[in-house]
Enzyme design. Structure first.
Site, PDB file in Angstrom:
ATOM      1  N   TYR A 197       0.854  -1.193   0.000  1.00 56.58           N
ATOM      2  CA  TYR A 197       0.000   0.000   0.000  1.00 56.58           C
ATOM      3  C   TYR A 197       0.887   1.239   0.000  1.00 56.58           C
ATOM      4  O   TYR A 197       1.210   1.820   1.030  1.00 56.58           O
ATOM      5  CB  TYR A 197      -0.958  -0.005   1.200  1.00 56.58           C
ATOM      6  CG  TYR A 197      -1.981  -1.125   1.160  1.00 56.58           C
ATOM      7  CD1 TYR A 197      -2.227  -1.828  -0.023  1.00 56.58           C
ATOM      8  CD2 TYR A 197      -2.706  -1.481   2.282  1.00 56.58           C
ATOM      9  CE1 TYR A 197      -3.147  -2.855  -0.069  1.00 56.58           C
ATOM     10  CE2 TYR A 197      -3.637  -2.508   2.234  1.00 56.58           C
ATOM     11  CZ  TYR A 197      -3.846  -3.198   1.054  1.00 56.58           C
ATOM     12  OH  TYR A 197      -4.763  -4.219   1.012  1.00 56.58           O
ATOM     13  N   HIS A 213      -0.612 -12.253   0.156  1.00 49.49           N
ATOM     14  CA  HIS A 213      -1.488 -11.256  -0.469  1.00 49.49           C
ATOM     15  C   HIS A 213      -2.248 -11.779  -1.693  1.00 49.49           C
ATOM     16  O   HIS A 213      -3.444 -11.581  -1.822  1.00 49.49           O
ATOM     17  CB  HIS A 213      -0.648 -10.022  -0.855  1.00 49.49           C
ATOM     18  CG  HIS A 213      -1.441  -8.748  -0.903  1.00 49.49           C
ATOM     19  ND1 HIS A 213      -0.896  -7.517  -0.629  1.00 49.49           N
ATOM     20  CD2 HIS A 213      -2.739  -8.500  -1.206  1.00 49.49           C
ATOM     21  CE1 HIS A 213      -1.825  -6.580  -0.752  1.00 49.49           C
ATOM     22  NE2 HIS A 213      -2.944  -7.149  -1.110  1.00 49.49           N
ATOM     23  N   SER A 234     -12.703  -4.462   0.139  1.00 50.32           N
ATOM     24  CA  SER A 234     -13.593  -3.533  -0.585  1.00 50.32           C
ATOM     25  C   SER A 234     -15.055  -3.823  -0.236  1.00 50.32           C
ATOM     26  O   SER A 234     -15.902  -3.978  -1.124  1.00 50.32           O
ATOM     27  CB  SER A 234     -13.365  -3.587  -2.099  1.00 50.32           C
ATOM     28  OG  SER A 234     -12.109  -3.051  -2.432  1.00 50.32           O
ATOM     29  N   PRO A 235     -15.389  -3.883   1.055  1.00 51.33           N
ATOM     30  CA  PRO A 235     -16.757  -4.231   1.463  1.00 51.33           C
ATOM     31  C   PRO A 235     -17.783  -3.201   1.029  1.00 51.33           C
ATOM     32  O   PRO A 235     -18.971  -3.510   0.954  1.00 51.33           O
ATOM     33  CB  PRO A 235     -16.663  -4.301   2.992  1.00 51.33           C
ATOM     34  CG  PRO A 235     -15.521  -3.397   3.345  1.00 51.33           C
ATOM     35  CD  PRO A 235     -14.534  -3.570   2.228  1.00 51.33           C
ATOM     36  N   LEU A 236     -17.315  -1.975   0.727  1.00 47.83           N
ATOM     37  CA  LEU A 236     -18.246  -0.927   0.308  1.00 47.83           C
ATOM     38  C   LEU A 236     -18.180  -0.708  -1.198  1.00 47.83           C
ATOM     39  O   LEU A 236     -18.674   0.296  -1.702  1.00 47.83           O
ATOM     40  CB  LEU A 236     -17.932   0.381   1.054  1.00 47.83           C
ATOM     41  CG  LEU A 236     -17.993   0.271   2.584  1.00 47.83           C
ATOM     42  CD1 LEU A 236     -17.520   1.561   3.238  1.00 47.83           C
ATOM     43  CD2 LEU A 236     -19.414  -0.064   3.028  1.00 47.83           C
ATOM     44  N   GLY A 237     -17.542  -1.598  -1.889  1.00 49.68           N
ATOM     45  CA  GLY A 237     -17.455  -1.471  -3.345  1.00 49.68           C
ATOM     46  C   GLY A 237     -16.143  -0.901  -3.830  1.00 49.68           C
ATOM     47  O   GLY A 237     -15.920  -0.787  -5.028  1.00 49.68           O
ATOM     48  N   ALA A 278     -15.939   5.473  -4.290  1.00 54.51           N
ATOM     49  CA  ALA A 278     -16.098   6.419  -3.182  1.00 54.51           C
ATOM     50  C   ALA A 278     -17.176   5.954  -2.217  1.00 54.51           C
ATOM     51  O   ALA A 278     -18.015   6.716  -1.756  1.00 54.51           O
ATOM     52  CB  ALA A 278     -16.396   7.811  -3.701  1.00 54.51           C
TER      53      ALA A 278
HETATM   54  N1  LIG Z   1      -6.379  -8.323  -0.075  1.00 55.56           N
HETATM   55  C1  LIG Z   1      -6.527  -7.549  -1.124  1.00 55.56           C
HETATM   56  O1  LIG Z   1      -6.153  -7.905  -2.250  1.00 55.56           O
HETATM   57  C2  LIG Z   1      -7.184  -6.219  -0.944  1.00 55.56           C
HETATM   58  C3  LIG Z   1      -7.601  -5.463  -2.055  1.00 55.56           C
HETATM   59  C4  LIG Z   1      -8.233  -4.243  -1.828  1.00 55.56           C
HETATM   60  C5  LIG Z   1      -8.417  -3.782  -0.524  1.00 55.56           C
HETATM   61  N2  LIG Z   1      -7.964  -4.517   0.539  1.00 55.56           N
HETATM   62  C6  LIG Z   1      -8.163  -4.083   1.940  1.00 55.56           C
HETATM   63  O2  LIG Z   1      -9.543  -3.874   2.152  1.00 55.56           O
HETATM   64  C7  LIG Z   1      -9.754  -2.562   2.645  1.00 55.56           C
HETATM   65  C8  LIG Z   1     -11.117  -2.053   2.205  1.00 55.56           C
HETATM   66  O3  LIG Z   1     -11.207  -1.982   0.801  1.00 55.56           O
HETATM   67  P1  LIG Z   1     -11.150  -0.589   0.007  1.00 55.56           P
HETATM   68  O4  LIG Z   1     -10.504   0.424   0.832  1.00 55.56           O
HETATM   69  O5  LIG Z   1     -10.582  -0.928  -1.327  1.00 55.56           O
HETATM   70  O6  LIG Z   1     -12.662  -0.252  -0.290  1.00 55.56           O
HETATM   71  P2  LIG Z   1     -13.986  -0.017   0.558  1.00 55.56           P
HETATM   72  O7  LIG Z   1     -13.744  -0.272   1.988  1.00 55.56           O
HETATM   73  O8  LIG Z   1     -15.064  -0.749  -0.112  1.00 55.56           O
HETATM   74  O9  LIG Z   1     -14.248   1.528   0.286  1.00 55.56           O
HETATM   75  C9  LIG Z   1     -13.374   2.500   0.776  1.00 55.56           C
HETATM   76  C10 LIG Z   1     -13.969   3.859   0.489  1.00 55.56           C
HETATM   77  O10 LIG Z   1     -15.224   3.944   1.135  1.00 55.56           O
HETATM   78  C11 LIG Z   1     -15.335   5.195   1.777  1.00 55.56           C
HETATM   79  N3  LIG Z   1     -16.052   4.962   3.039  1.00 55.56           N
HETATM   80  C12 LIG Z   1     -15.660   4.164   4.068  1.00 55.56           C
HETATM   81  N4  LIG Z   1     -16.582   4.177   5.054  1.00 55.56           N
HETATM   82  C13 LIG Z   1     -17.562   5.014   4.638  1.00 55.56           C
HETATM   83  C14 LIG Z   1     -18.772   5.457   5.226  1.00 55.56           C
HETATM   84  N5  LIG Z   1     -19.174   4.998   6.430  1.00 55.56           N
HETATM   85  N6  LIG Z   1     -19.545   6.337   4.518  1.00 55.56           N
HETATM   86  C15 LIG Z   1     -19.141   6.772   3.295  1.00 55.56           C
HETATM   87  N7  LIG Z   1     -18.006   6.385   2.693  1.00 55.56           N
HETATM   88  C16 LIG Z   1     -17.223   5.512   3.351  1.00 55.56           C
HETATM   89  C17 LIG Z   1     -13.949   5.694   2.059  1.00 55.56           C
HETATM   90  O11 LIG Z   1     -13.976   7.083   1.904  1.00 55.56           O
HETATM   91  P3  LIG Z   1     -12.864   8.096   2.505  1.00 55.56           P
HETATM   92  O12 LIG Z   1     -11.569   7.659   1.870  1.00 55.56           O
HETATM   93  O13 LIG Z   1     -13.336   9.395   2.056  1.00 55.56           O
HETATM   94  O14 LIG Z   1     -12.815   7.897   3.986  1.00 55.56           O
HETATM   95  C18 LIG Z   1     -13.095   4.963   1.045  1.00 55.56           C
HETATM   96  O15 LIG Z   1     -12.746   5.767  -0.025  1.00 55.56           O
HETATM   97  C19 LIG Z   1      -8.574  -1.786   2.077  1.00 55.56           C
HETATM   98  O16 LIG Z   1      -8.392  -0.557   2.724  1.00 55.56           O
HETATM   99  C20 LIG Z   1      -7.467  -2.765   2.272  1.00 55.56           C
HETATM  100  O17 LIG Z   1      -7.035  -2.745   3.627  1.00 55.56           O
HETATM  101  C21 LIG Z   1      -7.368  -5.739   0.335  1.00 55.56           C
END
Ligand SMILES: NC(=O)c1ccc[n+]([C@@H]2O[C@H](COP(=O)([O-])OP(=O)(O)OC[C@H]3O[C@@H](n4cnc5c(N)ncnc54)[C@H](OP(=O)(O)O)[C@@H]3O)[C@@H](O)[C@H]2O)c1
Length: 286
Positions: free
Chosen positions: A53, A128, A208-211, A216
């Site tokens: 990251y 990973h 990416s639980p929120l997409g 965003a």
């Molecule tokens: N193992 C893998 O290959 C892999 C791949 C991808 C991700 N990951 C891990 O999974 C984590 C989560 O995935 P992700 O970050 O890709 O996507 P995500 O959690 O689906 O979405 C993150 C986005 O959602 C926004 N958000 C979060 N909480 C919110 C809320 N309550 N209301 C409105 N918006 C909200 C954040 O905005 P703001 O930035 O404005 O706060 C951020 O930009 C990553 O951070 C990483 O640690 C792992």
């Protein structure tokens, strides 16, 4: 806050995903540290990070270092926080993501993560992503050796299919505690992996639980029913999404990414949001 288990460790039912604080679109360090501190204030005891990251080629481990600094500058007790990192992905700096799962590379990467996190053993070290050039058994064997050498306390895998989960379980035995795969309202193809985690007693960390960041936090194409439940409840659709994920199985521990204190605070509230059977049925059908 409600808690869940990862191996022998109790963690907050909602974790913090560190990725948005270190890749494209990341904020400055001051806001990132406030975000991590807001998570800790709200009771988060699981932080997901990775050596990959980062944005530029010369800043490997940007997120791990940031998390370590944020923990060190936090006023309260952080001894109960599980920092889960990963090895096996690389970012050459051109925006792409590459992989390397050779035993030698994973050993070196783990040592570097240990230094950046400033710990004697990594709480949860996750492989990973499978590397097509390296037999999966060899990569997981390298992770097993890191646990046996005391560098890693618990092992996890990520982006693994059911066959790979079974293979990792065979190689790691009880050392394997978690699987981290993509899973959200818009991306449900990891259902078989989630069912297998239930069967084997492994934690399932939906990424990416929120997409995902690019949306965003908009939850993707299946947004509408989540927004309807949220409006009726007077909470955010993201909270409904996370509560729905928690209701999928007691093994699920979502790790929503955040780069702002407001979003992390909002997400954490989902740990205590109980959806009723009608709401869950509507969201299951969405
Ligand atoms: N193992 C893998 O290959 C892999 C791949 C991808 C991700 N990951 C891990 O999974 C984590 C989560 O995935 P992700 O970050 O890709 O996507 P995500 O959690 O689906 O979405 C993150 C986005 O959602 C926004 N958000 C979060 N909480 C919110 C809320 N309550 N209301 C409105 N918006 C909200 C954040 O905005 P703001 O930035 O404005 O706060 C951020 O930009 C990553 O951070 C990483 O640690 C792992």
């Amino acid at each position: 806050m409600n808690t869940r288990r990862i191996g022998n460790t109790e963690v907050s039912a909602i974790g913090l995903g560190g990725m948005p604080m270190s890749i494209e679109g990341r904020p400055d360090e001051e806001r990132s540290v406030r975000t991590v501190h807001a998570a800790l204030d709200a009771g988060v005891t699981l932080i997901d990070t990775a050596d990959a990251y980062h944005l530029h080629a010369d800043e490997v481990g940007h997120n791990e270092s940031l998390i370590a600094r944020a923990l060190a500058s936090y006023g309260g007790d952080t001894s109960g926080v599980l920092v889960a990192t990963k090895g096996g992905h690389l970012r050459p700096g051109d925006g792409s993501w590459t992989v390397n799962s050779s035993a030698e590379y994973l050993r070196t990467a783990c040592e570097a993560s240990l230094k950046r996190l400033g710990v004697e053993a990594i709480g949860l070290y996750q492989h990973h992503r499978p590397d097509p050039k390296v037999p999966y058994a060899d990569a997981i064997g390298a992770i097993r050796d890191l646990v046996d050498a005391g560098k890693v306390r618990m092992a996890g895998i990520s982006n693994a299919n059911p066959e790979q989960i079974r293979q990792a379980r065979e190689i790691l035995g009880d050392r394997l505690v978690s699987v981290q795969n993509q899973y959200s309202p818009a991306f449900r193809s990891s259902e078989p992996e989630l069912a297998l985690c239930d069967e084997l007693g492994l934690a399932f960390l939906p990424w990416s639980p929120l997409g995902g960041i690019s949306r965003a936090g908009e939850l993707g194409s299946r947004f509408a029913p989540f927004a309807e439940v949220a409006a009726a409840r007077g909470v955010s659709p993201q909270q409904v999404c996370l509560a729905w994920l928690l209701a999928r199985s007691p093994r699920v521990v979502p790790i929503p990414g955040s780069s702002r204190p407001e979003t992390v605070r909002d997400s954490v509230a989902a740990a205590d949001l109980q959806l009723d059977a009608d709401e869950l049925a509507a969201l299951d059908r969405a």
